[in-house]
Write an enzyme that holds these catalytic residues in place. Structure first.
Site, PDB file in Angstrom:
ATOM      1  N   ASN A  70      -2.335   2.984 -10.317  1.00 48.04           N
ATOM      2  CA  ASN A  70      -2.989   2.259  -9.234  1.00 48.04           C
ATOM      3  C   ASN A  70      -3.086   0.799  -9.627  1.00 48.04           C
ATOM      4  O   ASN A  70      -2.719   0.386 -10.731  1.00 48.04           O
ATOM      5  CB  ASN A  70      -4.378   2.844  -8.938  1.00 48.04           C
ATOM      6  CG  ASN A  70      -4.910   2.379  -7.590  1.00 48.04           C
ATOM      7  OD1 ASN A  70      -4.304   2.614  -6.548  1.00 48.04           O
ATOM      8  ND2 ASN A  70      -6.040   1.690  -7.626  1.00 48.04           N
ATOM      9  N   LYS A  71      -3.572  -0.022  -8.689  1.00 46.07           N
ATOM     10  CA  LYS A  71      -3.654  -1.455  -8.900  1.00 46.07           C
ATOM     11  C   LYS A  71      -4.264  -1.825 -10.251  1.00 46.07           C
ATOM     12  O   LYS A  71      -5.253  -1.191 -10.685  1.00 46.07           O
ATOM     13  CB  LYS A  71      -4.499  -2.079  -7.781  1.00 46.07           C
ATOM     14  CG  LYS A  71      -4.623  -3.578  -7.798  1.00 46.07           C
ATOM     15  CD  LYS A  71      -3.291  -4.308  -7.856  1.00 46.07           C
ATOM     16  CE  LYS A  71      -2.348  -3.823  -6.786  1.00 46.07           C
ATOM     17  NZ  LYS A  71      -0.954  -4.275  -6.960  1.00 46.07           N
ATOM     18  N   GLY A  76       0.843  -1.188   0.000  1.00 50.08           N
ATOM     19  CA  GLY A  76       0.000   0.000   0.000  1.00 50.08           C
ATOM     20  C   GLY A  76       0.877   1.235   0.000  1.00 50.08           C
ATOM     21  O   GLY A  76       1.779   1.365   0.832  1.00 50.08           O
ATOM     22  N   GLN A 125      -6.209  -8.539  -2.726  1.00 53.04           N
ATOM     23  CA  GLN A 125      -6.207  -7.549  -1.653  1.00 53.04           C
ATOM     24  C   GLN A 125      -7.643  -7.142  -1.271  1.00 53.04           C
ATOM     25  O   GLN A 125      -7.922  -6.797  -0.129  1.00 53.04           O
ATOM     26  CB  GLN A 125      -5.424  -6.290  -2.055  1.00 53.04           C
ATOM     27  CG  GLN A 125      -3.913  -6.459  -2.115  1.00 53.04           C
ATOM     28  CD  GLN A 125      -3.401  -6.817  -3.506  1.00 53.04           C
ATOM     29  OE1 GLN A 125      -4.073  -7.562  -4.256  1.00 53.04           O
ATOM     30  NE2 GLN A 125      -2.227  -6.342  -3.869  1.00 53.04           N
ATOM     31  N   ASP A 153      -0.978   4.937  -6.318  1.00 55.09           N
ATOM     32  CA  ASP A 153       0.417   4.639  -6.006  1.00 55.09           C
ATOM     33  C   ASP A 153       1.346   5.731  -6.498  1.00 55.09           C
ATOM     34  O   ASP A 153       2.451   5.887  -5.990  1.00 55.09           O
ATOM     35  CB  ASP A 153       0.802   3.276  -6.608  1.00 55.09           C
ATOM     36  CG  ASP A 153       0.074   2.163  -5.879  1.00 55.09           C
ATOM     37  OD1 ASP A 153      -1.084   1.875  -6.245  1.00 55.09           O
ATOM     38  OD2 ASP A 153       0.653   1.619  -4.906  1.00 55.09           O
TER      39      ASP A 153
END
Ligand SMILES: CSC[C@H]1O[C@H](OP(=O)(O)O)[C@H](O)[C@@H]1O
Length: 345
Positions: free
Chosen positions: A244-245, A49, A193, A234
């Protein structure tokens, strides 16, 4: 609220990490006293994270200095070990940012660096609490809904931060204000996640939610089953493009088609003005086995190859709001990078 990381003094000074690879079935802690253990924990996503990596980067410098004292490292060896921490994962800007924030305190010794790191952790928690309030205000105003139905991706709660949450923090704030109807939490393959961590946090907080396959997310949006999608970040670069993811950009495209808001929530420490556009962001490529199996079970035939990018980049013109503790910018409607620069300070 659970803590992903904390500095402990006993039985010996250590960076204590909640091992997120074992959640939700086991709450196991790792007491980190060496750089090797820390780098492995970061790369295995025992701690993960973006904001949490900022705290780990800062406290990791203390770990390296203490190990260097025990093992009589040269200054060059110490610098090299700190660089290993700083470079342990490439996409989240926060890891390098956390290391860099405490380097100026090094000449004053370990206590000064620990003090600087603890201040960074406290400031990051305060930032997440403030952005959660601002984000909830924006979403309530923008959707006009008495009860908001939210879609979120990956994990952005206390486990992904030094404390509190980012996108999750907004969800928690909406729930506290009794303005939340339900959360659709993407499971977030390949490391899950969402189903492992976000659902664990939502359950602990008593927040109504459903876990959904990532492949259900776009139709959930296009069918009008949610009012807003909120994700973390991120790395947010100068023009507002956001890493991001993996799976995030698909949500933004679906939100644009469905004409519902797509919201990014992150502390200002996630903004990287030194990078101009999302095309320059290094996307972490992770090991094939994460895609080719699950929980130790092989799910693909022997010899199968995999493509496993851990992040994607959402163009700024698909982002309706970037919510930080220092204010909100709206790249899709007000594409003025000077606004982001003002927030980043
Ligand atoms: C609070 S934002 C966290 C951010 O980091 C996650 O990635 P990972 O689990 O690989 O560290 C994901 O991109 C989240 O949005």
């Amino acid at each position: 609220m659970v803590k992903a990381l904390e500095w402990v003094a006993l039985p010996q000074p250590a960076l204590r990490l909640l091992d997120q690879t074992r959640l939700p079935t086991q709450e196991h802690y790792i007491d980190v006293t060496t750089v090797d253990t820390l780098v492995r924990a970061i790369q295995d996503l025992a701690v993960r994270g973006a904001p949490a990596l900022g705290g780990v980067g800062a406290l990791g410098v203390v770990v390296a200095m203490a190990q260097g004292e025990r093992e009589a490292w040269s200054s060059e060896r110490l610098a090299g070990e700190i660089a290993r921490i700083r470079n342990a994962r490439p996409t989240a800007v926060n890891l390098a940012w956390g290391v860099d924030q405490v380097l100026p305190a090094m000449p004053r010794g370990i206590p000064a660096v620990l003090d600087a790191a603890m201040r960074l952790v406290a400031e990051d928690e305060a930032a997440n609490r403030e952005l959660s309030r601002l984000g909830a205000d924006w979403i309530i105003a923008r959707t006009g809904k008495d009860l908001v139905r939210v879609l979120t991706h990956c994990n952005t709660g206390a486990l992904a931060t030094t404390a509190w949450g980012t996108a999750y923090g907004i969800i928690h704030e909406l729930h506290q204000r009794q303005r939340l109807e339900v959360v659709h939490a993407d499971e977030t393959r390949p490391l899950l996640q969402g189903s492992r961590l976000t659902s664990w946090e939502l359950t602990q907080d008593g927040i109504p939610h459903v876990v959904q396959a990532d492949s259900a997310a776009c139709s959930t949006i296009l069918r009008g089953l949610v009012d807003v999608a909120i994700i973390g970040a991120d790395r947010i670069v100068a023009n507002g493009d956001t890493a991001n993811k993996i799976g995030s950009v698909a949500l933004a495209l679906a939100c644009q088609r469905a004409q519902i808001p797509f919201v990014v929530a992150a502390p200002s420490s996630t903004i990287d003005l030194a990078t101009t556009t999302g095309a320059e962001i290094v996307i972490e490529e992770r090991p094939p086995h994460e895609v080719l199996g699950l929980g130790g079970l092989q799910t693909s035939p022997a010899g199968a190859r995999a493509f496993n990018p851990a992040f994607d980049v959402t163009p700024h013109d698909l982002i309706d709001a970037i919510v930080t503790e220092r204010g909100i910018v709206e790249p899709a409607t007000h594409p003025d990078p000077r606004l982001l620069a003002e927030i980043a300070g």
